[in-house]
Design an enzyme around this catalytic site. Structure first.
Site, PDB file in Angstrom:
ATOM      1  N   THR A 125      -3.563  93.121  87.682  1.00  0.00           N
ATOM      2  CA  THR A 125      -4.465  92.080  87.217  1.00  0.00           C
ATOM      3  C   THR A 125      -3.738  90.754  87.139  1.00  0.00           C
ATOM      4  O   THR A 125      -2.571  90.689  86.750  1.00  0.00           O
ATOM      5  CB  THR A 125      -5.056  92.432  85.844  1.00  0.00           C
ATOM      6  OG1 THR A 125      -5.870  91.340  85.394  1.00  0.00           O
ATOM      7  CG2 THR A 125      -3.976  92.711  84.806  1.00  0.00           C
TER       8      THR A 125
ATOM      9  N   GLU B 178      -8.923  96.074  84.125  1.00  0.00           N
ATOM     10  CA  GLU B 178      -8.552  97.107  83.142  1.00  0.00           C
ATOM     11  C   GLU B 178      -9.682  98.084  82.865  1.00  0.00           C
ATOM     12  O   GLU B 178      -9.475  99.103  82.195  1.00  0.00           O
ATOM     13  CB  GLU B 178      -8.142  96.430  81.818  1.00  0.00           C
ATOM     14  CG  GLU B 178      -6.832  95.653  81.903  1.00  0.00           C
ATOM     15  CD  GLU B 178      -6.979  94.201  82.288  1.00  0.00           C
ATOM     16  OE1 GLU B 178      -6.056  93.414  82.050  1.00  0.00           O
ATOM     17  OE2 GLU B 178      -8.053  93.843  82.856  1.00  0.00           O
TER      18      GLU B 178
ATOM     19  N   LYS C 128     -12.762  73.921  70.931  1.00  0.00           N
ATOM     20  CA  LYS C 128     -12.976  73.873  69.487  1.00  0.00           C
ATOM     21  C   LYS C 128     -13.017  72.416  69.039  1.00  0.00           C
ATOM     22  O   LYS C 128     -11.997  71.740  68.961  1.00  0.00           O
ATOM     23  CB  LYS C 128     -11.878  74.632  68.749  1.00  0.00           C
ATOM     24  CG  LYS C 128     -12.311  75.111  67.371  1.00  0.00           C
ATOM     25  CD  LYS C 128     -11.441  76.232  66.863  1.00  0.00           C
ATOM     26  CE  LYS C 128     -12.024  76.836  65.596  1.00  0.00           C
ATOM     27  NZ  LYS C 128     -11.224  77.979  65.104  1.00  0.00           N
TER      28      LYS C 128
ATOM     29  N   TRP D 296     -16.972  75.911  67.715  1.00  0.00           N
ATOM     30  CA  TRP D 296     -16.798  76.331  69.097  1.00  0.00           C
ATOM     31  C   TRP D 296     -17.885  75.745  69.996  1.00  0.00           C
ATOM     32  O   TRP D 296     -19.058  75.684  69.642  1.00  0.00           O
ATOM     33  CB  TRP D 296     -16.858  77.853  69.197  1.00  0.00           C
ATOM     34  CG  TRP D 296     -15.608  78.542  68.739  1.00  0.00           C
ATOM     35  CD1 TRP D 296     -14.500  77.963  68.201  1.00  0.00           C
ATOM     36  CD2 TRP D 296     -15.350  79.943  68.763  1.00  0.00           C
ATOM     37  NE1 TRP D 296     -13.562  78.907  67.897  1.00  0.00           N
ATOM     38  CE2 TRP D 296     -14.051  80.141  68.227  1.00  0.00           C
ATOM     39  CE3 TRP D 296     -16.068  81.049  69.189  1.00  0.00           C
ATOM     40  CZ2 TRP D 296     -13.473  81.401  68.112  1.00  0.00           C
ATOM     41  CZ3 TRP D 296     -15.502  82.300  69.082  1.00  0.00           C
ATOM     42  CH2 TRP D 296     -14.215  82.474  68.545  1.00  0.00           C
TER      43      TRP D 296
END
Length: 542
Positions: free
Chosen positions: A186, A331, A439, A444
């Site tokens: 990955t 994964e 942020k 957020w």
């Protein structure tokens, strides 16, 4: 008390055996690097895979040895999928879009013994062959007539010579289903890439799940063209699912431009395809520019990164091609969710359906999801609460290859690094990567929402939203945009486009127009490079 059923291991070789026996005449069609079309059947593929398994044994490949590939989507790569794993070795699909230094590092880390490569990657092989430590044999995936001569790769073998010089009599061995089958590295981790080592059991369970109607919905009636590369998380499992259900397979080779893809769709009657948004941008641009249509394709699976709703709308409303939004990770083998609507949602107005389809979807059976806050406590599935997304299941890694990075799990769950919401119906929506979230003043802002709005503007070809430093609010959104060829668009016009679409304080503070946005080896935007490029960018003060 135990059940009294047969004990038969779940092995990848059984998929090919099934396809040979029950779908032997089904076609596998490939556009080769040479430009021509190759066509044969599952029965012929099975015979060649067994010949190749004999060839591997003859060249010293033993149980558990890693066999690497640097190859496009094609029938020879498909044969290796089964010959390598089926014989008990481990298929390691190297990503040819990586830098030679990365290829060398990964090949050495995996301790690859043999490397098979398509001719178009000969320059990469020549840049790497003298530096790798464990690879003893290099095989060019071509016939004798097209064999290259390379001083940098002495003793180069010919794929077709290997296949033709060995017998088709080979009994696929039986072994523990937890045996390693394939290895993918990955690029989504920090530092050096980490390997996800799949087992036969995890791959088989993933294949069952991928083929389900509410998942990728594969059947013998389908003609499947995986645009997603076979070197990227096993083409999302489609080479396995196709054999399981007996679907016709069409491979595009290296020709992933809109013109070649559309021609192949039409010529072979493709019904379903799968790929990342950047590929579909090129396809749609070609179709729109030439006033074309899709005669047989009725659905496409889009993953890898969020599908812009504007793209979804064009596929569905203009071309009658249903879009299945899906999500996963290397994964996770990779499938985690698929956005298949429930019956009552099908009756909703088009705009409401599209809003649901823009989500990454519901967990497929076998995958469990939860979102947690900064304190690690589970958050409500109310569609509003956003937190870090964690997953678990039988085809999700418990650790990285060779234990790199230590234990990645948190109380038995794998932290994905994504920020997401989950609604009461179980539909998950990625709002950002944890490393990409903006942020502003302690609140957020989801960059994906801002990118999707920009992509809906008719003059925008691609958009990325990153955080820029702000003296008062700490961070504010900066939009980096590639305009469509010939399009005219100003900063003020694009910022005004956001009015009424989002909370006003989410609106990007600035827009930068660029010629191109850097893409990674799997087609994802490389926001880390953009953040570095615009690290000193000064936002407007008014």
């Amino acid at each position: 008390m135990n059940g009294s059923m047969m004990q038969q291991p779940l092995l990848i070789s059984s998929l090919l055996t099934h396809a040979e026996r029950h779908h032997g005449e089904q076609q596998v069609v490939s556009r080769r690097s040479e430009g021509d079309i190759h066509r044969y059947t599952y029965r012929e593929m099975g015979a060649r895979a067994r010949r190749l398994a004999n060839a591997l044994a003859a060249h010293g490949v033993s149980f558990g040895d890693r066999v690497a590939t640097l190859a496009w989507n094609g029938y020879r790569h498909m044969e290796l999928y089964y010959a390598v794993s089926g014989s008990g070795a481990v298929l390691h699909t190297l990503n040819p879009r990586l830098h030679p230094d990365q290829v060398v590092w990964i090949a050495d880390h995996a301790q690859d013994q043999v490397l098979f490569f398509d001719l178009s990657f000969l320059p990469l092989i020549e840049a790497s062959a003298g530096r790798v430590n464990t690879i003893k044999v290099f095989v060019a995936m071509t016939d004798r007539a097209h064999m290259p001569v390379s001083a940098a790769v002495p003793g180069l073998l010919c794929y077709e010579d290997l296949v033709e010089s060995h017998a088709a009599q080979f009994e696929w061995p039986s072994f523990d289903e937890n045996t390693a089958s394939s290895l993918c590295y990955t690029s989504g981790t920090t530092g050096n890439p980490k390997g996800a080592l799949y087992s036969h059991r995890s791959t088989m369970l993933h294949t069952f799940a991928a083929a389900l109607p509410d998942s990728l919905n594969c059947s013998a009636r389908d003609v499947i063209l995986p645009v997603v590369p076979m070197f990227h998380v096993n083409a999302w499992g489609l080479p396995y699912a196709a054999c399981m259900v007996g679907a016709k397979l069409v491979f595009p080779g290296p020709f992933l431009d809109g013109k070649n893809l559309h021609e192949l769709f039409e010529a072979e009657g493709v019904t379903v395809s799968a790929g990342v948004p950047t590929v579909w941008q090129g396809l749609l641009a070609h179709v729109e520019a030439n006033n074309l249509k899709f005669s047989t394709m009725r659905r496409t699976v889009i993953g890898g990164s969020a599908c812009p709703p504007a793209m979804m709308r064009i596929f569905q409303e203009r071309y009658d091609v249903a879009v299945l939004h899906a999500w996963g990770m290397t994964e996770m083998s990779p499938l985690g969710t698929a956005c298949t609507l429930k019956p009552r949602q099908l009756a909703l107005p088009a705009q409401e359906r599209l809003a649901i389809q823009a989500k990454q979807g519901r967990a497929v059976f076998g995958v469990d999801l939860k979102i947690v806050g900064e304190d690690g406590q589970a958050l409500a599935h109310d569609g509003q609460s956003a937190g870090e997304l964690l997953v678990r299941g039988p085809w999700i890694i418990a650790s990285y290859f060779k234990g790199e990075g230590g234990d990645p799990l948190v109380n038995g769950w794998f932290p994905t690094g994504d920020v997401a919401t989950i609604d009461a119906d179980g539909f998950m929506q990625i709002t950002d990567r944890s490393k990409d979230v903006i942020k502003s003043g302690g609140e957020w802002i989801g960059s994906i929402d801002l990118e999707n709005i920009a992509m809906a503007h008719p003059a925008v070809a691609m958009a990325a939203c990153i955080a820029a430093r702000h003296p008062k609010w700490d961070e504010r959104p900066l939009l980096v945009v590639v305009k469509k060829p010939g399009a005219q668009l100003t900063r003020e016009e694009l910022i005004a486009f956001y009015e009424g679409r989002i909370a006003k304080w989410w609106t990007p503070d600035d827009v930068v127009f660029v010629d191109a946005i850097p893409l990674g080896a799997t087609g994802k935007m490389q926001k880390n490079k953009l953040r570095e490029q615009f690290r000193e960018h000064c936002l407007p003060t008014a």
